[in-house]
Enzyme design. Structure first.
Site, PDB file in Angstrom:
ATOM      1  N   LEU A 192     105.154  29.316   1.888  1.00 55.55           N
ATOM      2  CA  LEU A 192     104.517  28.136   2.482  1.00 55.55           C
ATOM      3  C   LEU A 192     103.065  28.402   2.847  1.00 55.55           C
ATOM      4  CD1 LEU A 192     107.410  27.055   4.870  1.00 55.55           C
ATOM      5  CD2 LEU A 192     106.846  26.070   2.659  1.00 55.55           C
ATOM      6  N   GLN A 246     100.011  31.972   3.708  1.00 48.77           N
ATOM      7  CA  GLN A 246      99.723  33.381   3.925  1.00 48.77           C
ATOM      8  C   GLN A 246      98.481  33.498   4.788  1.00 48.77           C
ATOM      9  OE1 GLN A 246      99.737  34.381  -0.399  1.00 48.77           O
ATOM     10  NE2 GLN A 246     101.114  36.019   0.184  1.00 48.77           N
ATOM     11  N   GLY A 247      98.482  34.470   5.686  1.00 46.78           N
ATOM     12  CA  GLY A 247      97.334  34.652   6.557  1.00 46.78           C
ATOM     13  C   GLY A 247      97.347  36.001   7.220  1.00 46.78           C
ATOM     14  N   GLY A 248      96.543  36.120   8.255  1.00 46.03           N
ATOM     15  CA  GLY A 248      96.389  37.407   8.925  1.00 46.03           C
ATOM     16  C   GLY A 248      97.661  37.906   9.555  1.00 46.03           C
ATOM     17  N   GLN A 249      98.470  37.000  10.131  1.00 46.00           N
ATOM     18  CA  GLN A 249      99.688  37.442  10.785  1.00 46.00           C
ATOM     19  C   GLN A 249     100.834  37.658   9.813  1.00 46.00           C
ATOM     20  OE1 GLN A 249     100.621  34.770  14.016  1.00 46.00           O
ATOM     21  NE2 GLN A 249      99.374  35.962  15.420  1.00 46.00           N
ATOM     22  N   GLY A 250     100.668  37.384   8.538  1.00 43.24           N
ATOM     23  CA  GLY A 250     101.707  37.644   7.561  1.00 43.24           C
ATOM     24  C   GLY A 250     101.902  36.466   6.625  1.00 43.24           C
ATOM     25  N   THR A 251     103.106  36.397   6.033  1.00 45.77           N
ATOM     26  CA  THR A 251     103.459  35.381   5.050  1.00 45.77           C
ATOM     27  C   THR A 251     104.608  34.543   5.596  1.00 45.77           C
ATOM     28  OG1 THR A 251     102.820  36.876   3.264  1.00 45.77           O
ATOM     29  CG2 THR A 251     104.170  34.986   2.665  1.00 45.77           C
ATOM     30  N   ASP A 267      95.160  30.254  21.930  1.00 41.73           N
ATOM     31  CA  ASP A 267      94.622  29.976  20.591  1.00 41.73           C
ATOM     32  C   ASP A 267      94.929  28.530  20.190  1.00 41.73           C
ATOM     33  OD1 ASP A 267      93.234  30.502  18.294  1.00 41.73           O
ATOM     34  OD2 ASP A 267      94.907  31.451  17.263  1.00 41.73           O
TER      35      ASP A 267
END
Length: 737
Positions: free
Chosen positions: A416, A418-423, A535
């Site tokens: 769905l 992907q980013g800095g904290q994971g997938t 955040d």
């Protein structure tokens, strides 16, 4: 009652008699015409063919002893639904004076249809032929052409030089065939005076150039295959009223409407007769296809529909060859027992070794899962949950296997975002519920505390506008979190991203703002332990199918002890939303969330991003741009034109005032989230109309510029701290988390 019973038995008798009449030909029927056998449902006189279907009524010419269907000679009838006839050729012949002799025909097949086993064929040089299928008021044509200027050399090749072939549509009942030449004005070649077009069964015409180009007219007819079937219904529709007899099965026709009958395996005969098919004695028949495969006829025993092989006393049947072999003598039994005993012992030892190996592997897997559980913070999670006060969320522990099945082995198509904290993957649990599964990045140990912190924070929250945490899996190499699935993307997507649309009205935006404000007020004031999100931004606000806001991403959040109002932490957040006071001092309190919410409210009002480096210097930072517009009394110029109208200007001005108050430079001058939520809710409910009066203190507006200039000086950097620099701004999830 007796009368009803009588009528019932009469009806049964009539049905049985009807099937007998329709399915039983007279014993005196003629069964042969010349060399062609005539079997029911076909016949050549009344009472001999299938009643009510005249297409099964054939004619036997007693003079020539030939069987005919209409004016077409029948040469073979198959139980499987095929009828072979002889069909004339269509031709065009020219003499030296260019006079023509032409024969073409139109054929009607009554209730029969053309089989796709036929080929439409044209023979001749510089000729073309076509076949027109007539179906009611619609015509379909097919054809081919043949080119050559001399006699072709290769025999048997019908590929366009002197001869061409093409397939024909099946189920055709009426068609017309013609042939023509291209060079009608030229002189007639001796080797090719005529041009032919005809239908022929596939494989029954072998082109010979030297003969067929001159003498094919002498071959007047070719075999053609027609398809036939019983009625126009399927086997299921006719049920037990089909005419298929004993020991036969009903099969739907694959070439047309209706059905055909077939003898069961091991039986032979006419499946359309009531007595049906008879058993084949495989032990005595000479037919290769039905003959037994026993080593000798004396060992074959016939059974109904099959056979078995047997052996006399003192012999055993070899299952491989179906032959008899003499039993071993008693003196050989000892060696056999030794061999068997040795083999059994060997396999027993092998089985024990395999079981031991599986146990060791299973134990290693258990130890590895325990290792991962501790490495991924399982102990830390237990300790913090036990010491964090009462928990509102039942955190379910999922197994590694269940997560693999839910994501189909972490298939790429399930990703769905992907980013800095994971997938984040889309998962489907065994109960068919859809979830979002977040998988941490491999090799980043700092992610573990972020994941555990998110579980800890969400375990204290029970609110309809917060994304629900369903559970986690810590026995994998990297930890996994399982959330409810939100299917309509993020607020950032709706305002600026891939699914931005004009359907987000002012009413929607005001309701979303009320829901976000109410959620933050709950986190600050009503949760069992106060929580600061740290955040808040549009990318962390998910929307469901009803555009209901769901606050997400609590990886950077902090629990505030009841005896403290603020914490000193490493600065985390996203530039554009980051509280300037928190950025300068490192002191975190609930007013930091208030500032971030004010930026989100400005985005809802303007439809512009919080921070955009592509814009001119004066409008890069939304807070700076918004404050300038307020100061210069041109607020309506920055409001999103999709939401602004004459009836809602008062609400928009009031919401803008709240946004300005939330983004004051000094935290102590900002309202609390509970106050903000109450003001927005009142604004949404009342909607009273009155003229806008200027309530702002212009020096207070200028105070925003100090913080903005400090943040803008950082350049093209997305944030400060862990979440903003590497992770949070990059996590762009369209369908939920």
């Amino acid at each position: 009652m007796n009368m009803v019973h009588g009528l019932f038995f009469v009806a049964i008798f009539i049905l049985a008699s009807t099937k007998l009449v329709m399915g039983q030909p007279s014993p005196t029927c003629q069964t042969k015409c010349g060399n062609v056998s005539i079997e029911f449902p076909f016949g050549i006189s009344a009472g001999c063919y299938y009643a009510g279907h005249d297409s099964f009524n054939l004619t036997c010419n007693k003079t020539t002893n030939e069987l005919f269907f209409g004016n077409m000679q029948v040469i073979n009838i198959s139980h499987s639904g095929e009828l072979r006839i002889l069909k004339s050729t269509s031709f065009t012949c020219y003499n030296s004076k260019n006079n023509t002799d032409v024969l073409f025909y139109t054929t009607t097949l009554s209730n029969f249809t053309l089989s796709n086993k036929n080929r439409f064929t044209a023979v001749g040089c510089n000729t073309y032929a076509f076949m027109t299928t007539l179906d009611g008021d619609r015509n379909y044509s097919t054809g081919c052409l043949s080119l050559c200027d001399s006699t072709p050399k290769e025999n048997g090749l019908c590929s366009g030089e002197g001869c061409c072939q093409t397939s024909v549509p099946k189920r055709s009942k009426r068609f017309r065939i013609r042939s023509r030449r291209f060079d009608r004005e030229t002189s007639v070649s001796d080797f090719n005076p005529c041009f032919y077009a005809f239908l022929v069964e596939e494989g029954r015409f072998n082109f010979s150039p030297s003969q067929d180009l001159q003498n094919l007219r002498n071959v007047t007819k070719f075999p053609v295959v027609l398809d036939w079937s019983i009625g126009g219904q399927t086997c299921q529709q006719v049920g037990n009223t089909s005419i298929c007899g004993h020991n036969s099965v009903c099969l739907d026709s694959t070439t047309r409407a209706g059905y055909n009958c077939k003898c069961k395996d091991g039986y032979d005969g006419n499946p359309y007769l009531p007595e049906g098919c008879r058993d084949i004695d495989e032990c005595t028949t000479s037919t290769t296809i039905h003959r037994h495969n026993c080593s000798d006829s004396s060992t074959c025993i016939n059974t109904m529909g099959h056979f078995v092989c047997s052996c006399p006393f003192g012999f055993d049947l070899n299952a491989t060859t179906n032959g008899c072999m003499r039993k071993l003598k008693p003196e050989n039994h000892g060696w056999i027992q030794i061999v068997l005993g040795t083999s059994v012992g060997f396999f027993a030892i092998l089985l024990v070794a395999i079981c031991v190996q599986q146990k060791i592997k299973q134990r290693k897997n258990i130890e590895l899962r325990k290792h991962f559980f501790e490495k991924n913070g399982g102990g830390m999670l237990r300790q913090r949950l036990s010491g964090a006060g009462p928990s509102n969320v039942d955190v379910k522990i999922f197994t590694e296997e269940s997560m693999k099945k839910a994501t189909n082995g972490y298939e790429e198509s399930r990703i769905l975002g992907q980013g800095g904290q994971g997938t984040v993957y889309k998962g489907i649990l065994p109960d068919s519920s859809v979830v979002a599964i977040k998988k941490a990045r491999l090799g980043d140990s700092s992610q573990v505390e972020q994941f555990i912190n998110e579980v800890l924070v969400l375990s204290q929250i029970n609110h309809r506008n917060v994304v629900s945490l369903l559970g986690c899996c810590l026995e994998t190499e990297v930890p996994l979190l399982v959330y409810e699935f939100i299917n309509s993307g993020t607020l950032h997507d709706r305002l600026h991203g891939s699914i931005s649309d004009s359907s987000l009205t002012w009413e929607h935006r005001l309701r979303i703002a009320v829901e976000i404000a109410g959620t933050l007020a709950y986190l600050h004031s009503s949760a069992s332990i106060p929580i600061i999100h740290r955040d808040v931004k549009t990318a962390n606000i998910l929307l469901d199918e009803n555009l209901t806001a769901k606050v997400a991403d609590f990886g950077a959040s902090r629990l505030i002890p009841m005896d403290k109002e603020q914490l000193t932490t490493m600065v985390q957040g996203t530039l554009g939303y980051l509280d300037p006071e928190y950025y300068n001092t490192g002191l975190l309190n609930e007013k930091s969330d208030v500032y971030s919410f004010g930026v989100v409210l400005m985005e809802l009002l303007t439809g512009q991003k919080a921070l955009c480096f592509e814009k001119p210097q004066q409008s890069k930072h939304l807070v700076n741009y918004f404050a300038s517009a307020m100061k210069e009394n041109r607020l309506l110029e920055v409001i999103d034109g999709q939401v602004l109208n004459e009836s809602n200007q008062r609400e928009i001005h009031e919401a803008a005032r709240i946004a300005v108050e939330c983004t004051r430079l000094m935290g102590e001058e900002r309202p609390r989230m509970k106050e903000v939520a109450a003001q927005l809710e009142a604004l949404r409910v009342t909607k009273t109309k009155h003229e806008w009066s200027d309530q702002y203190n212009e020096p207070e507006v200028n105070e925003h510029l100090v913080g903005v200039e400090m943040l803008s000086a950082q350049g093209d950097t997305s944030s400060a701290g862990y979440d903003s620099i590497k992770n949070v701004t990059n996590l762009h999830i369209e369908a939920g988390r």
